[in-house]
Design a protein around this motif. Sequence first.
Motif, PDB file in Angstrom:
ATOM      1  N   MET A  57      50.318 154.759  48.362  1.00 23.06           N
ATOM      2  CA  MET A  57      49.348 155.739  48.858  1.00 23.06           C
ATOM      3  C   MET A  57      49.263 155.701  50.380  1.00 23.06           C
ATOM      4  SD  MET A  57      46.217 155.351  46.151  1.00 23.06           S
ATOM      5  CE  MET A  57      46.526 155.246  44.387  1.00 23.06           C
ATOM      6  N   GLU A  58      49.289 154.496  50.957  1.00 23.81           N
ATOM      7  CA  GLU A  58      49.229 154.361  52.412  1.00 23.81           C
ATOM      8  C   GLU A  58      50.411 155.066  53.074  1.00 23.81           C
ATOM      9  OE1 GLU A  58      47.189 149.968  51.993  1.00 23.81           O
ATOM     10  OE2 GLU A  58      49.262 150.157  52.669  1.00 23.81           O
ATOM     11  N   ARG A  59      51.589 154.931  52.487  1.00 25.10           N
ATOM     12  CA  ARG A  59      52.784 155.524  53.073  1.00 25.10           C
ATOM     13  C   ARG A  59      52.802 157.041  52.965  1.00 25.10           C
ATOM     14  NH1 ARG A  59      55.344 151.508  50.045  1.00 25.10           N
ATOM     15  NH2 ARG A  59      56.152 153.103  48.609  1.00 25.10           N
ATOM     16  N   ASN A  60      52.192 157.581  51.917  1.00 26.09           N
ATOM     17  CA  ASN A  60      52.380 158.993  51.599  1.00 26.09           C
ATOM     18  C   ASN A  60      51.127 159.856  51.699  1.00 26.09           C
ATOM     19  OD1 ASN A  60      55.309 159.105  50.548  1.00 26.09           O
ATOM     20  ND2 ASN A  60      54.432 157.350  49.473  1.00 26.09           N
ATOM     21  N   LEU A  61      50.020 159.287  52.158  1.00 26.10           N
ATOM     22  CA  LEU A  61      48.767 160.035  52.204  1.00 26.10           C
ATOM     23  C   LEU A  61      48.906 161.350  52.947  1.00 26.10           C
ATOM     24  CD1 LEU A  61      45.709 160.327  51.790  1.00 26.10           C
ATOM     25  CD2 LEU A  61      45.385 158.953  53.857  1.00 26.10           C
TER      26      LEU A  61
END
Length: 288
Positions: free
Chosen positions: A37-41
Amino acid sequence: MSHSDDAETHGMLGERGDVPTIEAEAYPAELRPLAFMERNLDSFPPALARVTKYVLENPEKVVQYTLRELSNFSRAGEASIVRLCHIVGAPGFSQLKIAVARELALRDAAAPSRDAGDCDSQEQLAHHLAASIIDTNAALDGRALDVVGRTLQRCNRIDLFGSGVSGIIAELFSYRLLRAGLNAHCIRDAVLAHEVANGLSNETAAIAISESGATRETVEFLQAARMAGAFTIAVTCQERSALATHAEAVLLMAKLKRPAYGGHVTPVARAVFVAEALAARVTQAKQN
């Protein structure tokens, strides 16, 4: 709410969508939903971004929630949450909670001790905060700062809004701009912020602060301010976020290399740097 969110998610993603996914085989042993999630938010559509942001900011709470509770607290439809589960590779919400709990445990185990006498931990924290400021300096556009500084100097009123830790940052911005001689005010209540934004004009400015750029109340505040004619500024880590679409100027902060969970205020350090840099531009604009 849930119907519009679900329609929005389906319409933007289709059956499988363009959002990156983790293959189902990765569950359960290799699933790291928080890291994904952090990478793709910043690539998620608004409905998914809202629930993703909530999960990232409140992972310890989410593992205790039911699907309906997460829907209510994140203001995203249940179908959007289920869709997020599938995107990160979890068959369903129960499996997502298990994976989040496991990832939190792994992160806690890998984290250095935070005892007061732990010098290495103190040094690591200092380097982490310093790096966030250095990276923000690299990301921050000096020309945008100049434009914002000159424009704010001419405004007769500046309203600021943020939610959670971003609300604390908004108060710091407000204080610093006040000391720079501007009529700046921080609003902490979301309903009041929206009402006030509707009453702004082309002689005023609105500054909205959101790390993810997806917080609904903050986005709505800036949207209303722009529709009222105010000069709008977004302070965010996501240049292509929903918040940024309503901003005439975007002041970028660097993404943290270590996400802030559990009430940490580590995001504040880089924001103080942005506030000081902006105040310096305001002072320069007054002198010219």
